[in-house]
Write an enzyme that holds these catalytic residues in place. Structure first.
Site, PDB file in Angstrom:
ATOM      1  N   ALA A  68       0.829  -1.209   0.000  1.00 15.42           N
ATOM      2  CA  ALA A  68       0.000   0.000   0.000  1.00 15.42           C
ATOM      3  C   ALA A  68       0.860   1.254   0.000  1.00 15.42           C
ATOM      4  O   ALA A  68       1.973   1.268   0.515  1.00 15.42           O
ATOM      5  CB  ALA A  68      -0.875  -0.001   1.245  1.00 15.42           C
ATOM      6  N   ASP A  71       0.387   3.164  -5.050  1.00 13.19           N
ATOM      7  CA  ASP A  71      -0.650   3.577  -5.997  1.00 13.19           C
ATOM      8  C   ASP A  71      -1.922   3.885  -5.212  1.00 13.19           C
ATOM      9  O   ASP A  71      -2.895   3.147  -5.228  1.00 13.19           O
ATOM     10  CB  ASP A  71      -0.883   2.448  -7.023  1.00 13.19           C
ATOM     11  N   LYS A  72      -1.885   5.028  -4.535  1.00 15.78           N
ATOM     12  CA  LYS A  72      -2.969   5.362  -3.603  1.00 15.78           C
ATOM     13  C   LYS A  72      -4.299   5.525  -4.323  1.00 15.78           C
ATOM     14  O   LYS A  72      -5.350   5.176  -3.805  1.00 15.78           O
ATOM     15  CB  LYS A  72      -2.627   6.651  -2.863  1.00 15.78           C
ATOM     16  N   ASN A 117       9.001   8.410   5.334  1.00  9.18           N
ATOM     17  CA  ASN A 117       7.902   9.181   4.732  1.00  9.18           C
ATOM     18  C   ASN A 117       6.908   9.620   5.790  1.00  9.18           C
ATOM     19  O   ASN A 117       6.713   8.953   6.803  1.00  9.18           O
ATOM     20  CB  ASN A 117       7.207   8.361   3.628  1.00  9.18           C
ATOM     21  N   ARG A 118       6.311  10.777   5.523  1.00  8.65           N
ATOM     22  CA  ARG A 118       5.183  11.259   6.337  1.00  8.65           C
ATOM     23  C   ARG A 118       4.110  11.811   5.398  1.00  8.65           C
ATOM     24  O   ARG A 118       3.666  12.943   5.518  1.00  8.65           O
ATOM     25  CB  ARG A 118       5.646  12.320   7.345  1.00  8.65           C
ATOM     26  N   MET A 119       3.716  10.965   4.427  1.00 11.78           N
ATOM     27  CA  MET A 119       2.752  11.403   3.413  1.00 11.78           C
ATOM     28  C   MET A 119       1.439  11.855   4.065  1.00 11.78           C
ATOM     29  O   MET A 119       0.887  12.881   3.700  1.00 11.78           O
ATOM     30  CB  MET A 119       2.441  10.263   2.433  1.00 11.78           C
ATOM     31  N   PHE A 121      -1.585  10.049   4.199  1.00 12.32           N
ATOM     32  CA  PHE A 121      -2.790   9.600   3.472  1.00 12.32           C
ATOM     33  C   PHE A 121      -3.302  10.643   2.481  1.00 12.32           C
ATOM     34  O   PHE A 121      -4.495  10.985   2.473  1.00 12.32           O
ATOM     35  CB  PHE A 121      -3.923   9.240   4.444  1.00 12.32           C
ATOM     36  N   ASN A 183      -6.058  -0.230   7.916  1.00  5.16           N
ATOM     37  CA  ASN A 183      -4.760   0.327   8.297  1.00  5.16           C
ATOM     38  C   ASN A 183      -4.936   1.170   9.556  1.00  5.16           C
ATOM     39  O   ASN A 183      -5.455   2.287   9.504  1.00  5.16           O
ATOM     40  CB  ASN A 183      -4.224   1.169   7.128  1.00  5.16           C
ATOM     41  N   SER A 186      -0.437   3.355  10.468  1.00  3.61           N
ATOM     42  CA  SER A 186       0.412   4.393   9.870  1.00  3.61           C
ATOM     43  C   SER A 186       0.817   5.392  10.952  1.00  3.61           C
ATOM     44  O   SER A 186      -0.040   5.828  11.737  1.00  3.61           O
ATOM     45  CB  SER A 186      -0.337   5.115   8.756  1.00  3.61           C
ATOM     46  N   ASN A 188       1.595   8.407  10.388  1.00  2.00           N
ATOM     47  CA  ASN A 188       1.521   9.769   9.843  1.00  2.00           C
ATOM     48  C   ASN A 188       0.156  10.442   9.932  1.00  2.00           C
ATOM     49  O   ASN A 188      -0.036  11.519   9.391  1.00  2.00           O
ATOM     50  CB  ASN A 188       1.999   9.758   8.390  1.00  2.00           C
ATOM     51  N   THR A 189      -0.806   9.799  10.601  1.00  2.46           N
ATOM     52  CA  THR A 189      -2.080  10.458  10.915  1.00  2.46           C
ATOM     53  C   THR A 189      -2.133  10.518  12.434  1.00  2.46           C
ATOM     54  O   THR A 189      -2.001   9.480  13.089  1.00  2.46           O
ATOM     55  CB  THR A 189      -3.276   9.651  10.352  1.00  2.46           C
ATOM     56  N   LYS A 233      -3.666  -4.364   9.217  1.00  2.10           N
ATOM     57  CA  LYS A 233      -2.219  -4.089   9.065  1.00  2.10           C
ATOM     58  C   LYS A 233      -1.666  -3.526  10.368  1.00  2.10           C
ATOM     59  O   LYS A 233      -2.200  -2.553  10.905  1.00  2.10           O
ATOM     60  CB  LYS A 233      -1.997  -3.105   7.921  1.00  2.10           C
ATOM     61  N   ASN A 262       3.684  -2.331   8.852  1.00  2.00           N
ATOM     62  CA  ASN A 262       3.784  -0.956   8.349  1.00  2.00           C
ATOM     63  C   ASN A 262       5.200  -0.420   8.639  1.00  2.00           C
ATOM     64  O   ASN A 262       6.073  -1.194   9.051  1.00  2.00           O
ATOM     65  CB  ASN A 262       2.715  -0.094   9.040  1.00  2.00           C
ATOM     66  N   THR A 338       9.632  -0.285  -0.731  1.00  2.00           N
ATOM     67  CA  THR A 338      10.966   0.320  -0.828  1.00  2.00           C
ATOM     68  C   THR A 338      11.878  -0.512  -1.736  1.00  2.00           C
ATOM     69  O   THR A 338      12.711   0.038  -2.465  1.00  2.00           O
ATOM     70  CB  THR A 338      11.566   0.468   0.590  1.00  2.00           C
TER      71      THR A 338
HETATM   72  C1  LIG Z   1       5.953   6.676   0.635  1.00  2.00           C
HETATM   73  C2  LIG Z   1       5.235   5.569   1.354  1.00  2.00           C
HETATM   74  C3  LIG Z   1       3.852   5.624   1.498  1.00  2.00           C
HETATM   75  C4  LIG Z   1       3.163   4.604   2.173  1.00  2.00           C
HETATM   76  N1  LIG Z   1       1.801   4.668   2.300  1.00  2.00           N
HETATM   77  C5  LIG Z   1       1.127   3.667   2.939  1.00  2.00           C
HETATM   78  C6  LIG Z   1      -0.284   3.688   3.060  1.00  2.00           C
HETATM   79  O1  LIG Z   1      -0.966   4.568   2.535  1.00  2.00           O
HETATM   80  N2  LIG Z   1      -0.881   2.684   3.756  1.00  2.00           N
HETATM   81  C7  LIG Z   1      -0.156   1.659   4.324  1.00  2.00           C
HETATM   82  O2  LIG Z   1      -0.730   0.776   4.954  1.00  2.00           O
HETATM   83  N3  LIG Z   1       1.182   1.602   4.192  1.00  2.00           N
HETATM   84  C8  LIG Z   1       1.833   2.579   3.524  1.00  2.00           C
HETATM   85  N4  LIG Z   1       3.190   2.506   3.405  1.00  2.00           N
HETATM   86  C9  LIG Z   1       3.913   1.383   4.042  1.00  2.00           C
HETATM   87  C10 LIG Z   1       4.185   0.239   3.062  1.00  2.00           C
HETATM   88  O3  LIG Z   1       2.995  -0.299   2.531  1.00  2.00           O
HETATM   89  C11 LIG Z   1       4.985  -0.885   3.757  1.00  2.00           C
HETATM   90  O4  LIG Z   1       4.177  -1.432   4.787  1.00  2.00           O
HETATM   91  C12 LIG Z   1       6.278  -0.383   4.387  1.00  2.00           C
HETATM   92  O5  LIG Z   1       6.886   0.592   3.569  1.00  2.00           O
HETATM   93  C13 LIG Z   1       7.278  -1.524   4.624  1.00  2.00           C
HETATM   94  O6  LIG Z   1       7.609  -2.173   3.408  1.00  2.00           O
HETATM   95  P1  LIG Z   1       8.937  -1.854   2.560  1.00  2.00           P
HETATM   96  O7  LIG Z   1      10.093  -1.933   3.510  1.00  2.00           O
HETATM   97  O8  LIG Z   1       8.939  -2.861   1.454  1.00  2.00           O
HETATM   98  O9  LIG Z   1       8.765  -0.453   2.040  1.00  2.00           O
HETATM   99  C14 LIG Z   1       3.904   3.513   2.718  1.00  2.00           C
HETATM  100  C15 LIG Z   1       5.289   3.457   2.559  1.00  2.00           C
HETATM  101  C16 LIG Z   1       5.954   4.452   1.890  1.00  2.00           C
HETATM  102  C17 LIG Z   1       7.448   4.357   1.731  1.00  2.00           C
END
Ligand SMILES: Cc1cc2nc3c(=O)[nH]c(=O)nc-3n(C[C@H](O)[C@H](O)[C@H](O)COP(=O)(O)O)c2cc1C
Length: 382
Positions: A68, A71-72, A117-119, A121, A183, A186, A188-189, A233, A262, A338
């Site tokens: 996740a 591709d939000k 990241n601190r997008m 949502f 979820n 996260s 970041n909320t 999650k 996450n 990543t």
């Molecule tokens: C830029 C970014 C945005 C993310 N946005 C979400 C999100 O919207 N919802 C979510 O459950 N996880 C989000 N994640 C977390 C990833 O889905 C994943 O759980 C986490 O990055 C660990 O996997 P990785 O080490 O392969 O990146 C985000 C991660 C990144 C780097």
């Protein structure tokens, strides 16, 4: 391809700010997704071998999914299958459209193969995303693999109204998708992770179950009648006790599986000054430094449930060895985010190929006996 990506393409891409290159890549993949010939060409370069597995009544052509957050808004949906992914998790979608946190909000720690990241949502909102999904179907470009949605809470919705917020998104998106991920992890909320608390999560899951209960209004059509698998999650920063409390809800609330994990709010020690600067940013850390903690969580969940609850393993997977570690610990499926950024678009093909080699070397003919194989060995010895 991986060598070319790492040594030629990636250095070029990494000269640009992380979010700008993400947006450009998504625009390009949107175009690829609309164009059947180009998608087919991409599939012939990047498509992964078959390694099918059935879970939640769905058939996954291979166990490597898109995590996740990439591709939000379902912009590039058909492209992920062409890139070799065995499933796609879109989102996070929230009920209200929202811009997310102010940029810059994504930072690469290149020497550590990590991202902070601190997008927050940023997304178009559940109703607009539902329209996009309908458009992909109308175009005849729906992928031939399971597609799920990550559900987040809208920032403006107070915590005590969270259940309603999740349920609203679920109601409008449910007819379009194969599975859902709640979820509550996260970073970041503000305060979102408090929803991992058993009673708060119980309330959310009850509200989602109510949306798809046979007595719910409008549930009579055949598509609405199908029960959508709902996964949860979790954060890598939860204690094992807190994870166990979540597991207590699995039976009563029919949780179909756990996505672990996450991003983390912790930071590992690093000698590198550039990485230290990135680690000082507020947000969730993903990538290589997350790998072992997320595997530990998977191992714990698998052991506690004796393998009865499917786990999607995510966190620091860059290659087949990392994927195998998660599978052997107890993950039935895995996801990458990543790893795709650092290893490039041939990552699925490489991972699935490497997992197939390992299955053969271990004498397994399919994936299921490999799932949790190392965790089981330990409990047999104990
Ligand atoms: C830029 C970014 C945005 C993310 N946005 C979400 C999100 O919207 N919802 C979510 O459950 N996880 C989000 N994640 C977390 C990833 O889905 C994943 O759980 C986490 O990055 C660990 O996997 P990785 O080490 O392969 O990146 C985000 C991660 C990144 C780097």
């Amino acid at each position: 391809m991986s060598w070319f990506y790492r040594n030629a393409l990636r250095p070029l891409l990494f000269t640009q700010d992380a979010e700008s290159i993400h947006n450009r890549t998504m625009a390009m993949l949107n175009w690829v997704g609309r164009n059947e010939l180009v998608s087919d060409a991409m599939r012939s370069f990047l498509g992964a071998p078959e390694l099918p597995i059935e879970l939640f009544g769905l058939r996954f052509p291979n166990p490597v999914g898109l995590a996740a957050g990439m591709d939000k808004n379902a912009e590039a949906l058909p492209s992920w299958a062409a890139m070799g992914f065995g499933f796609t998790e879109l989102g996070a979608a929230t009920w209200h459209a929202q811009p997310g946190n102010p940029p810059p909000r994504v930072f690469r720690a290149i020497p550590e193969d990590a991202i902070v990241n601190r997008m927050g949502f940023n997304n178009l909102g559940a109703e607009a995303i539902a329209e996009k999904l309908a458009d992909w179907k109308k175009l005849g470009r729906w992928p031939a693999h399971p597609v799920g949605m990550n559900l987040g809470k809208s920032k403006i919705t107070p915590l005590d109204r969270a259940a309603e917020d999740y349920a609203n998104s679920f109601r409008v998106l449910r007819p379009h998708l194969d599975f859902f991920v709640v979820n509550v992890s996260s970073p970041n909320t503000p305060n979102l992770r408090q929803l991992q608390d058993k009673s708060a999560l119980d309330e959310i899951l009850a509200a989602l179950n109510e949306v798809q209960s046979p007595t719910s209004p409008g549930i009579q059509s055949p598509i609405a009648n199908r029960q959508s698998p709902i996964l949860v999650k979790v954060a890598p920063d939860l204690s094992f006790e807190a994870l166990d409390e979540i597991l207590e809800l699995a039976g009563p609330r029919q949780i179909a599986g756990i996505v672990a994990t996450n991003t983390t709010i912790t930071r590992p020690p690093t000698e590198d000054a550039a990485a230290q600067r990135v680690y000082a940013e507020t947000g969730g850390l993903s990538g290589r430094p997350l790998r072992s903690r997320s595997t530990e969580i998977i191992r714990h969940l698998y052991r506690q449930t004796r393998g009865t609850l499917p786990i999607i393993g995510v966190g620091g997977i860059f290659n087949a060895a990392d994927a195998w570690e998660k599978i052997a610990a107890g993950a039935s499926l895995i996801q990458v985010y990543t790893g795709l950024v650092y290893e490039g678009p041939a990552i699925c093909r490489a991972i699935v190929g490497g997992v197939l080699d390992r299955l053969e070397a271990k004498g397994f003919r399919q994936l299921p006996p490999a799932i949790g194989s190392e965790t089981r060995e330990k409990w047999i010895i104990k």
